[in-house]
Write a protein that holds these residues in place. Structure first.
Motif, PDB file in Angstrom:
ATOM      1  N   LEU A  41       0.433  -0.792  -0.285  1.00  0.00           N
ATOM      2  CA  LEU A  41      -0.028   0.708   0.463  1.00  0.00           C
ATOM      3  C   LEU A  41       0.975   1.118  -0.069  1.00  0.00           C
ATOM      4  O   LEU A  41       0.908   2.123  -0.711  1.00  0.00           O
ATOM      5  N   THR A  42       1.928   1.176   0.798  1.00  0.00           N
ATOM      6  CA  THR A  42       2.225   2.410   1.534  1.00  0.00           C
ATOM      7  C   THR A  42       3.689   2.801  -0.385  1.00  0.00           C
ATOM      8  O   THR A  42       4.568   3.460  -0.166  1.00  0.00           O
ATOM      9  N   ARG A  43       3.912   1.376  -1.082  1.00  0.00           N
ATOM     10  CA  ARG A  43       4.760   1.888  -2.592  1.00  0.00           C
ATOM     11  C   ARG A  43       3.768   2.453  -3.205  1.00  0.00           C
ATOM     12  O   ARG A  43       3.709   3.528  -5.033  1.00  0.00           O
ATOM     13  N   TYR A  46      -0.714   7.363  -4.331  1.00  0.00           N
ATOM     14  CA  TYR A  46      -2.180   7.416  -3.661  1.00  0.00           C
ATOM     15  C   TYR A  46      -2.531   7.419  -2.322  1.00  0.00           C
ATOM     16  O   TYR A  46      -3.427   8.108  -1.740  1.00  0.00           O
ATOM     17  N   PHE A  47      -1.702   7.213  -2.353  1.00  0.00           N
ATOM     18  CA  PHE A  47      -1.495   6.082  -0.313  1.00  0.00           C
ATOM     19  C   PHE A  47      -1.429   7.442   0.161  1.00  0.00           C
ATOM     20  O   PHE A  47      -1.648   8.231   1.294  1.00  0.00           O
ATOM     21  N   TRP A  48      -0.265   8.342  -0.596  1.00  0.00           N
ATOM     22  CA  TRP A  48       0.642   8.689   0.241  1.00  0.00           C
ATOM     23  C   TRP A  48       0.140  10.547  -0.017  1.00  0.00           C
ATOM     24  O   TRP A  48      -0.016  11.441   1.064  1.00  0.00           O
ATOM     25  N   VAL A  49      -0.901  10.789  -0.993  1.00  0.00           N
ATOM     26  CA  VAL A  49      -1.312  11.822  -2.182  1.00  0.00           C
ATOM     27  C   VAL A  49      -2.300  11.803  -0.480  1.00  0.00           C
ATOM     28  O   VAL A  49      -3.150  12.794   0.107  1.00  0.00           O
ATOM     29  N   VAL A 228       9.337  11.934 -12.052  1.00  0.00           N
ATOM     30  CA  VAL A 228       9.583  12.032 -10.667  1.00  0.00           C
ATOM     31  C   VAL A 228       9.233  13.409 -10.036  1.00  0.00           C
ATOM     32  O   VAL A 228       8.964  13.318  -8.569  1.00  0.00           O
ATOM     33  N   LEU A 229       9.099  14.184 -11.249  1.00  0.00           N
ATOM     34  CA  LEU A 229       7.941  16.046 -10.277  1.00  0.00           C
ATOM     35  C   LEU A 229       6.410  15.098  -9.617  1.00  0.00           C
ATOM     36  O   LEU A 229       6.018  15.474  -8.807  1.00  0.00           O
ATOM     37  N   MET A 230       6.190  13.635  -9.857  1.00  0.00           N
ATOM     38  CA  MET A 230       4.944  13.470  -9.703  1.00  0.00           C
ATOM     39  C   MET A 230       5.412  12.411  -8.371  1.00  0.00           C
ATOM     40  O   MET A 230       3.861  12.870  -7.044  1.00  0.00           O
ATOM     41  N   LYS A 231       6.880  12.610  -7.615  1.00  0.00           N
ATOM     42  CA  LYS A 231       6.703  12.603  -6.602  1.00  0.00           C
ATOM     43  C   LYS A 231       6.017  13.528  -5.567  1.00  0.00           C
ATOM     44  O   LYS A 231       6.231  13.190  -4.065  1.00  0.00           O
ATOM     45  N   LEU A 232       6.610  14.268  -6.320  1.00  0.00           N
ATOM     46  CA  LEU A 232       6.542  15.957  -5.266  1.00  0.00           C
ATOM     47  C   LEU A 232       4.325  15.607  -4.308  1.00  0.00           C
ATOM     48  O   LEU A 232       4.557  16.937  -4.713  1.00  0.00           O
ATOM     49  N   ALA A 233       4.036  15.033  -5.992  1.00  0.00           N
ATOM     50  CA  ALA A 233       1.722  15.460  -5.779  1.00  0.00           C
ATOM     51  C   ALA A 233       1.418  15.396  -4.425  1.00  0.00           C
ATOM     52  O   ALA A 233       1.080  16.661  -3.600  1.00  0.00           O
TER      53      ALA A 233
END
Length: 285
Positions: A41-43, A46-49, A228-233
């Protein structure tokens, strides 16, 4: 003989006790796989968003001043994404024209695609207007007009009021090649330059292979940058939610929820009604 039979009975009883009372305790299957499921799940992004949205909403509710101060996180993320839109569109259109091979084919397919886009977009706008007027997702969002930035839309209103059809067509032509990317940021200018570039590249023959390879590699680089930028979402989403709650309060969540619900309802109606009808008419199952 009786002694031997007695020993066998005792041995069997001892084996049964060891089997049933000395077995190691085994956790339920769901508990064993719980860490693995949490890891999977943590991978997902959307979980982190979602986690960042909850954290941002909490910050905006507990400390509104801090939430408002986090607005640059959302603005910065949007600016980073907008930075890559123009080059990605340019590379995609150029490679699409080069892949078609013939400009006649490009024009024929492009004309049909443009007609399809205009007709289908009209139906999408009609559905969107119907849903918006029925649900009224903006109702209750009592924002103070004095707190809004009028300069953010002043330029758009000025251009829309003074621009004629001829001005609109001439505005598609950029002042220079690179001005389409660095000037006003008008995507129509980027599209215009990309079509000319792709047309010219298809007429170079083998000499255009090197340019085609450069554009292909550049496209991969730009998409990798976007990845890479999507990691900053999560940072952008959390900052935007913190600012919204901090500036407008928790009551702003209801209009936002209605807005998201209206969006998904419009998409669902569009897929079932418009795209479903097109699929039925074309025989696509």
């Amino acid at each position: 003989m009786v002694h031997h039979s007695r020993n066998q009975t005792i041995a069997r009883a001892s084996a049964w006790r060891r089997q049933h009372y000395n077995r190691p305790t085994v956790a339920p299957h769901s508990l064993v796989n719980l860490p693995l499921r949490m890891t999977n799940l943590t991978r997902h992004l959307y979980f982190w968003v979602l986690l960042a949205i909850l954290a941002g909403g909490t910050i905006g509710y507990v400390s509104p001043e801090t939430g408002v101060a986090l607005k640059p996180l959302g603005d910065g993320f949007i600016a980073l994404v907008k930075m890559l839109i123009a080059p990605i569109i340019f590379c995609t259109v150029v490679l699409g024209i080069a892949g078609a091979g013939s400009m006649k084919k490009v024009g024929r397919v492009g004309g049909k695609a443009l007609l399809y886009f205009e007709v289908v977009s009209t139906f999408a706008l009609v559905i969107g207007l119907m849903v918006a007027n029925l649900i009224k997702p903006g109702a209750g969002f009592n924002a103070d007009p004095a707190s809004l930035d009028a300069k953010a839309v002043a330029d758009y209103a000025k251009v829309a009021a003074s621009q004629s059809t001829v001005d609109f067509v001439l505005h598609i032509i950029p002042r220079t090649f690179f001005d389409a990317f660095t000037g006003s940021g008008d995507l129509l200018q980027v599209l215009f330059v990309a079509v000319l570039f792709g047309y010219a590249m298809t007429h170079l023959g083998k000499e255009g292979d090197i340019v085609h390879q450069v554009i292909t590699t550049s496209s991969h680089v730009f998409f990798r940058m976007m990845n890479v930028l999507m990691k900053l979402a999560p940072l952008g989403a959390g900052g935007a939610m913190a600012f919204t709650i901090g500036r407008y309060g928790v009551a702003a969540l209801k209009p936002l929820a209605l807005l998201m619900g209206s969006f998904y309802l419009t998409c669902l109606l569009f897929i079932l009604v418009v795209l479903g009808t097109i699929a039925a008419l074309t025989g696509f199952n």
